[in-house]
Scaffold this motif. Structure first.
Motif, PDB file in Angstrom:
ATOM      1  N   MET A  36      -7.942  21.536  16.071  1.00  0.00           N
ATOM      2  CA  MET A  36      -6.964  22.713  15.950  1.00  0.00           C
ATOM      3  C   MET A  36      -7.727  23.991  15.854  1.00  0.00           C
ATOM      4  O   MET A  36      -7.285  25.128  16.409  1.00  0.00           O
ATOM      5  N   LEU A  37      -9.029  23.983  15.199  1.00  0.00           N
ATOM      6  CA  LEU A  37      -9.511  25.010  14.857  1.00  0.00           C
ATOM      7  C   LEU A  37     -10.250  25.802  16.192  1.00  0.00           C
ATOM      8  O   LEU A  37     -10.548  26.935  16.432  1.00  0.00           O
ATOM      9  N   LYS A  38     -10.698  24.902  17.102  1.00  0.00           N
ATOM     10  CA  LYS A  38     -11.287  24.852  18.253  1.00  0.00           C
ATOM     11  C   LYS A  38     -10.176  25.385  19.244  1.00  0.00           C
ATOM     12  O   LYS A  38     -10.485  26.469  19.999  1.00  0.00           O
ATOM     13  N   THR A  39      -9.138  24.880  19.225  1.00  0.00           N
ATOM     14  CA  THR A  39      -7.899  25.421  20.024  1.00  0.00           C
ATOM     15  C   THR A  39      -7.729  26.757  19.732  1.00  0.00           C
ATOM     16  O   THR A  39      -7.267  27.754  20.573  1.00  0.00           O
ATOM     17  N   ALA A  40      -7.922  27.297  18.332  1.00  0.00           N
ATOM     18  CA  ALA A  40      -7.375  28.567  17.959  1.00  0.00           C
ATOM     19  C   ALA A  40      -8.383  29.623  18.540  1.00  0.00           C
ATOM     20  O   ALA A  40      -8.039  30.660  18.692  1.00  0.00           O
ATOM     21  N   VAL A  41      -9.710  29.404  18.833  1.00  0.00           N
ATOM     22  CA  VAL A  41     -10.459  30.266  19.479  1.00  0.00           C
ATOM     23  C   VAL A  41     -10.744  30.194  20.978  1.00  0.00           C
ATOM     24  O   VAL A  41     -11.224  30.976  21.791  1.00  0.00           O
TER      25      VAL A  41
END
Length: 639
Positions: free
Chosen positions: A344-349
């Motif tokens: 999820m945190l990779k998708t955020a960037v």
């Protein structure tokens, strides 16, 4: 001018401007530029760090010559000159490093007590990274501050093991010694949301769980999306990537604010927090240091860290007074949950609010944060090598036109690009139990219940290799009390598997419902504690009133239990008979019970959300293709 040596290791006018004054060459004042020109005949002898008085004299000569030639007026020359009575030249040395020095000094007293004599302190600060961090923050404030209404900034950078490499506590130490990286506490905004989502993952939700992005009211609280737009049914991955406040609010209510605080504290947040639903939006104040360190477990495979800036303290005669330890909290994130959070945190960037951050070739994740009225703007991001947090705002808490995805993300990108220069990209680790002993509960195949040792009344466990899942021989070390794996071929300790000590090495997470040490059942969860406990010949606990075997509540402690990566079932908290410590062990699914991990489940907490997270809304379309979902969000939010 870009090839001329200016002393102190600075070649070229840009490097000289940053080295001596902490600004870009295009932002040099007239007096600063004149001083740099005066250095040229003898850089080592005339530079302001090595010889301030000579540098002042050379500056005066250059300004006088410029006035005589008509390039500037006499009044301009006089105004730009440093007084000959001044003994020092204000350079970048009097800047950000002083914030670090103040922090180090405060820690020294805690480490070695009252300091009466001179000591030598070795720190972890990387000088080049420190200069790069200071330059990035000061340039952003100088260039963007007037337009966007902010005047201060802070940055913390550390290796993924907690070793602090750079810290900037403000833009000008001489003007203000207040450390905005360590001392100041501000609202983290949406940079706090990963801890809300992590609590949801631990409950059993996944990045693909569906939730309703729509306005709601709960006990007078009604969170709104910053954009004023609402997307209907979305995945939790999209909810975090696009920083949807309604989704974070629903999750905090569902998992309970107490569970969110438990996660945040376990990850590294040390500030006191109040368990209210609005915690989901980052309304409770923390400092940048603790916030940045709380992202480190996402970057290092799930291990908790303690930020450290002091390596060693010695007296003048070389006597060691303090040396840093490698000890830490151990594993704080289950590998399955870690994989979901990094997803999820990779998708955020990649496509979300943090897509303004970039770090060519490196695998990275992160989250933006903007507090109410944009009083605080943050970006915290990480690679497999480093974690860096950036804050921008005003000391008087006035509003700005910032967001975490613009200037903070740009500062992060500039600094991290320099910090990673010359390194080969390495993927963010997913986390595993490789090299660890795991306590595994023994299950009666006939009943599906835990086997109880009739002699001790405690659940029977065996130890397995965390990497292979195979049972291993163990013994208790009489010296340390630790459980040690034994090599069956040699009879000696197996050094490839870490001993199990106080329970922290029995992963993944030491939280959850307490169990009765005699039965392994949840306290107040399976029987009347006032009655004496009885067992049958197979070691099964018997209800003293009915005489029937007791069945443990399969849902007891479910909301707090970590998930077994092998079975997808909540793990069970039991007492290790060898150590007397409580440990999480894999639980066995009861007959006909479906796996918990990955299912859309109904919330069981008293904080039931206004629209159940995970409950599919039939009137809303469900997009199975991830790219289609992202495209939908792009259309709605203009990204």
């Amino acid at each position: 001018m870009n090839r001329v040596y200016f002393g102190s290791g600075a070649t070229g006018i840009e490097a000289a401007a940053q080295t001596y004054f902490g600004v870009s060459a295009r932002n040099l004042s007239l007096g600063q530029a004149a001083m740099l020109v005066g250095i040229l005949p003898a850089p080592s002898a005339y530079n302001p760090k090595a010889n301030p008085q000579r540098a002042i004299e050379r500056q005066r000569l250059v300004l006088n010559s410029m006035a005589q030639e008509g390039y500037i007026t006499r009044e301009e020359a006089d105004a730009a000159q440093i007084s000959s009575d001044q003994e020092t030249v204000r350079t970048v040395v009097a800047g950000s490093e002083s914030y670090v020095a103040d922090w180090v000094e405060s820690l020294m007293t805690a480490y070695i007590g009252e300091i009466k004599d001179d000591v030598v302190v070795q720190t972890t600060i990387d000088w080049k990274m420190q200069k790069d961090a200071e330059f990035a923050v000061r340039e952003a404030v100088a260039n963007e501050g007037p337009k966007r209404g902010f005047s201060q900034g802070a940055l913390v950078a550390m290796d993924v093991n907690g070793t602090v490499r750079a810290m900037v506590g403000g833009v000008d130490y001489q003007a203000s010694q207040y450390n905005r990286a360590v001392t100041a506490k501000r609202q983290p905004g949406s940079t706090f949301k990963p801890f809300v989502y992590m609590a949801a993952m631990e409950k059993g939700y996944t990045p693909d769980t569906l939730a309703e992005d729509a306005q709601f009211e709960y006990n007078g609280w009604s969170p709104r999306n910053a954009s004023g737009k609402y997307a209907g049914t979305v995945t939790l991955r999209q909810g975090l990537a696009y920083s949807l406040n309604t989704i974070a609010g629903r999750l905090a209510i569902d998992v309970t604010p107490e569970a969110v605080i438990d996660v945040a504290t376990r990850m590294g947040i040390s500030s006191a927090m109040t368990p209210v639903p609005s915690i989901a939006l980052g309304t409770q104040e923390v400092n940048l240091l603790e916030l940045t360190s709380a992202y480190a477990p996402f970057a290092n495979g799930g291990m908790g860290i303690i930020p450290n800036v002091i390596t060693k303290i010695t007296s003048k005669d070389g006597t060691q007074l303090y040396e840093a330890s490698d000890a830490g909290p151990g594993r704080v994130v289950d590998p399955n949950v870690l994989s979901e959070m990094n997803d999820m945190l990779k998708t955020a960037v990649e496509v979300g609010t943090g897509k303004g951050a970039n770090l060519g070739g490196w695998d990275f994740g992160g989250k933006t944060g903007t507090s109410q009225n944009a009083r605080d703007a943050l970006f915290v991001g990480y690679t497999s090598a480093m974690v860096t947090g950036v804050w921008l705002g005003n000391d008087n808490d006035s509003k700005t036109t910032l967001s975490g995805g613009n200037v903070p993300a740009a500062i992060w990108s500039e600094f991290m690009t320099k910090a990673h220069a010359g390194r080969s990209p390495v993927a963010i680790p997913g986390g595993s139990y490789q090299g660890q002993l795991i306590a595994q509960q023994l299950i009666d195949p006939a009943t599906g219940q835990a086997l109880i040792d009739p002699t001790t009344g405690q659940p029977q466990v065996q130890y397995v290799d965390g990497g292979t899942g195979q049972p291993v021989q163990t013994m208790t070390d009489p010296t340390t009390g630790q459980i040690v794996a034994i090599d069956p071929n040699t009879g000696l300790p197996n050094t490839n598997l870490a001993p199990v000590g106080t329970g922290s090495a029995n992963p993944p997470i030491q939280t959850g419902q307490m169990t009765d040490p005699n039965t392994g059942l949840p306290i107040n969860g399976g029987f009347d504690q006032t009655q004496p406990q009885q067992y049958d010949a197979q070691g099964q606990a018997i209800d003293p009133v009915t005489g029937f075997p007791l069945q443990a509540d399969p849902n007891a402690g479910l909301n707090n239990a970590p998930i077994d990566p092998q079975t997808g079932m909540p793990m069970v908290l039991v007492v290790d008979p060898a150590t007397g410590q409580q440990v999480w062990v894999p639980g066995a699914p009861a007959a006909g019970q479906q796996q918990f991990q990955g299912q859309q489940i109904q919330p069981t907490s008293p904080f039931a959300p206004p629209a159940a997270v995970g409950q599919q809304q039939q009137q809303q379309p469900v997009y199975q293709n991830e790219n289609s979902q992202r495209t939908l969000m792009d259309l709605l939010f203009g990204n």
